[in-house]
Design an enzyme around this catalytic site. Sequence first.
Site, short mmCIF file in Angstrom:
data_model
loop_
_atom_site.label_atom_id
_atom_site.label_comp_id
_atom_site.label_asym_id
_atom_site.label_seq_id
_atom_site.Cartn_x
_atom_site.Cartn_y
_atom_site.Cartn_z
N ASP A 118 2.73 2.35 -11.91
CA ASP A 118 1.97 2.88 -11.88
C ASP A 118 1.96 4.22 -10.95
O ASP A 118 2.32 3.55 -10.10
CB ASP A 118 0.24 1.90 -12.38
CG ASP A 118 -0.32 1.68 -11.08
OD1 ASP A 118 0.56 1.72 -10.33
OD2 ASP A 118 -0.65 0.47 -12.08
N THR A 143 -3.03 -5.27 0.47
CA THR A 143 -3.98 -4.48 0.22
C THR A 143 -4.10 -3.25 0.68
O THR A 143 -4.00 -3.94 2.30
CB THR A 143 -4.80 -5.31 -0.16
OG1 THR A 143 -6.37 -4.35 -0.75
CG2 THR A 143 -6.07 -6.77 0.85
N PRO A 168 0.69 -1.12 -0.08
CA PRO A 168 -0.05 0.10 0.39
C PRO A 168 0.37 1.70 -0.24
O PRO A 168 0.77 2.59 -0.11
CB PRO A 168 -0.68 -0.04 1.27
CG PRO A 168 -0.24 -0.57 1.98
CD PRO A 168 1.41 -2.13 1.31
N MET A 172 -11.97 3.28 -4.92
CA MET A 172 -12.71 3.56 -5.70
C MET A 172 -13.60 3.79 -6.04
O MET A 172 -15.05 4.52 -6.68
CB MET A 172 -12.38 2.60 -6.94
CG MET A 172 -11.26 2.41 -7.64
SD MET A 172 -11.23 1.38 -9.09
CE MET A 172 -11.75 -0.44 -8.29
N GLY A 223 -0.18 -1.74 -7.97
CA GLY A 223 -0.21 -1.38 -5.80
C GLY A 223 -1.30 -2.15 -5.01
O GLY A 223 -2.32 -2.83 -5.40
N GLY A 224 -0.54 -2.20 -4.12
CA GLY A 224 -1.45 -3.40 -3.15
C GLY A 224 -1.86 -4.86 -3.50
O GLY A 224 0.04 -5.11 -3.47
N ASP A 225 -2.44 -5.78 -3.57
CA ASP A 225 -2.26 -6.76 -4.08
C ASP A 225 -2.85 -6.74 -5.46
O ASP A 225 -4.00 -5.96 -6.21
CB ASP A 225 -2.83 -7.72 -2.81
CG ASP A 225 -3.14 -9.18 -3.44
OD1 ASP A 225 -2.46 -9.91 -2.74
OD2 ASP A 225 -4.10 -9.68 -4.55
N LYS A 283 -1.62 6.82 -15.04
CA LYS A 283 -2.73 7.57 -15.49
C LYS A 283 -1.86 8.64 -15.25
O LYS A 283 -0.57 8.84 -13.89
CB LYS A 283 -4.00 7.30 -15.05
CG LYS A 283 -4.97 6.24 -14.63
CD LYS A 283 -6.02 6.56 -14.11
CE LYS A 283 -6.72 5.46 -14.08
NZ LYS A 283 -8.11 5.34 -13.01
N1 SAH Z 1 -4.51 -3.48 -5.59
C1 SAH Z 1 -5.10 -3.03 -5.44
C2 SAH Z 1 -6.14 -1.54 -5.05
C3 SAH Z 1 -6.35 -1.03 -7.49
S1 SAH Z 1 -7.66 -0.26 -7.49
C4 SAH Z 1 -4.92 -2.70 -3.29
O1 SAH Z 1 -4.56 -3.30 -3.57
O2 SAH Z 1 -5.00 -2.05 -2.87
C5 SAH Z 1 -7.03 1.17 -6.93
C6 SAH Z 1 -8.05 1.65 -6.06
O3 SAH Z 1 -7.36 1.12 -4.37
C7 SAH Z 1 -7.76 3.30 -5.12
O4 SAH Z 1 -9.18 3.56 -5.67
C8 SAH Z 1 -7.92 3.77 -3.72
O5 SAH Z 1 -10.05 3.31 -3.37
C9 SAH Z 1 -7.52 2.15 -3.33
N2 SAH Z 1 -6.13 2.23 -3.28
C10 SAH Z 1 -5.14 1.53 -3.39
N3 SAH Z 1 -4.20 2.06 -2.85
C11 SAH Z 1 -4.86 2.97 -1.67
C12 SAH Z 1 -3.40 3.85 -0.85
N4 SAH Z 1 -2.53 3.09 -0.69
N5 SAH Z 1 -4.36 4.93 -0.44
C13 SAH Z 1 -5.71 4.43 0.24
N6 SAH Z 1 -5.86 3.89 -1.35
C14 SAH Z 1 -6.25 3.48 -2.23
#
Ligand code: SAH
Length: 514
Positions: A48, A131, A25, A179, A101-103, A70
């Site tokens: 990204d 995530t 994250p 989102m 980002g995240g998972d 983006k």
């Molecule tokens: N795969 C990612 C999610 C991608 S979708 C995950 O597991 O976190 C993109 C959305 O994820 C963003 O619009 C937001 O709602 C959330 N998000 C992803 N990274 C974030 C972060 N560092 N802080 C807050 N929201 C985040």
Amino acid sequence: MDLVLDSLETAPVRRGTVYLVGAGPGDPDLLTLRARELLEHADLILYDNLTSPEVLAFAGPHAERRYVGKKRAVRVLEQSAINALMVGAARKGKSVVRLKGGDPFVFGRGGEEAQALVREGVPFEVVPGVTSALGAGAYAGMPLTHRDYTQSVTLLTGHDVNLIDWKSLAGRQTLIVFMGLISFPKIADRLISAGLDANTPAAAVRWVTRGDQTVVTGTLASLPSAIRDRGLKPPALVVIGEIVRLRREIDWFDKLPLRGQEVVVTRASAQAAPLCRRLRRLGARVMSIPVIGFEPPSEWGPADRAIRDLPSYEWLVFTSVNGVDRFVERLDMSKRDLRDLPPRICAIGPATADRIRALHLHVDLVPEEFVAESLAASFRNISLEGQRVLIPRAQEARELLPIQLGSMGAEVDVVPVYRTVLPDSSRQMALAAWSKGNPPDWVTVTSSSTVRNLARLLPMGDLRRSRLASIGPVTSATASEVGLHVATQASEYTIEGLVQAMCAFVTADRARNG
Ligand code: SAH
């Protein structure tokens, strides 16, 4: 043939393979070991806007990095183009890391990318990441499944509110909306109409786990206007449920001693990481602007002559970690090696001493105080009469040390093994850092050369808007010389001492100002 190669191959990263990797994250310490290993070895990294720069910094020196996210809400590359890029590079035999980002399989299209790879017959591996949903729970003090409050968690997308059956969700106990920041007013409406209590606690969390993490709390009914009033922007998650209340009790992140402080680290990029990391763990927002870089000296002649005559010296004195590294590298390139070092070794400062010990060498003398002056004092009880002393160090270092040792009868040879420079990229970074609304709260300085370069980089008026934290008296004296006030100085002249001084200052300042 392939099989034999497979079983013999021990490399952690395979050529011609795509890795769909969760970048976590934001906090780079939350990266998995596998993700880090893949980043270090990959040929091509596709990333990204949700990828932290600190995570990208783990990339190996030869990796090609390509931004595919983006820009101002417009996709730089369509999904099909990203797929084609991954497939094309893998077919050319590259190892490709697709960082998400995240998972990778929690929203964000990792599933579609995996399907494309299957279709094209490209081998791949999926590396999970923390995530942002779990990051928000942990770093905003909301235990997502505390058993007194909830038995379930639902992750949902707020991208298209018409796609969701809100009635089916209204009974769920913890909801996490991805989102959904922009559409949150609509989401709140739908949930309330579907029967969820308008007083259900809710929190929006932006940039979870990073130093600039922002949390806005309210209820389902009040959060939309709170988000608007605070001007909160994506990326953010919205967490809805009774567990949001627990923040008040168990939020630990907001209580960290340097929370909210923006700190500029000016050390050379190769040396900045430990300080940046320590500051980040204390809650600071850290910006690395290396105002110093290391280059080879203008000439190697003196160092090479000293290495040739190494056995003729009685003492070897190192004044910096960098001096140790560069000297040993040059030694490696010569006919000599560590067996030829002088019988006595001296180090200024614990970090320098540690670097020498890492070579399995004993350090005979480490001055009590970590400044050149006290080194000279430490030598007072040791007879240096007629002794040959070698000091490999920066080309532009101060003269005090060799003069003092010389006055004690030593025959001192100072040889430059590196030269400090002001990196080109730092000016842009510094100007950007000081031209936004609030200047950085702190600038850390860890040597006289960093102070001098800083003063060359930015107008004094700008610099004076931030607090200066200095590693020790020599650095502080240089700061005064160039006209800068030192807000706090380390009492032990180490990185940890510097960090402690800042924590003490911030704590006292907060107590004063309530
Ligand atoms: N795969 C990612 C999610 C991608 S979708 C995950 O597991 O976190 C993109 C959305 O994820 C963003 O619009 C937001 O709602 C959330 N998000 C992803 N990274 C974030 C972060 N560092 N802080 C807050 N929201 C985040």
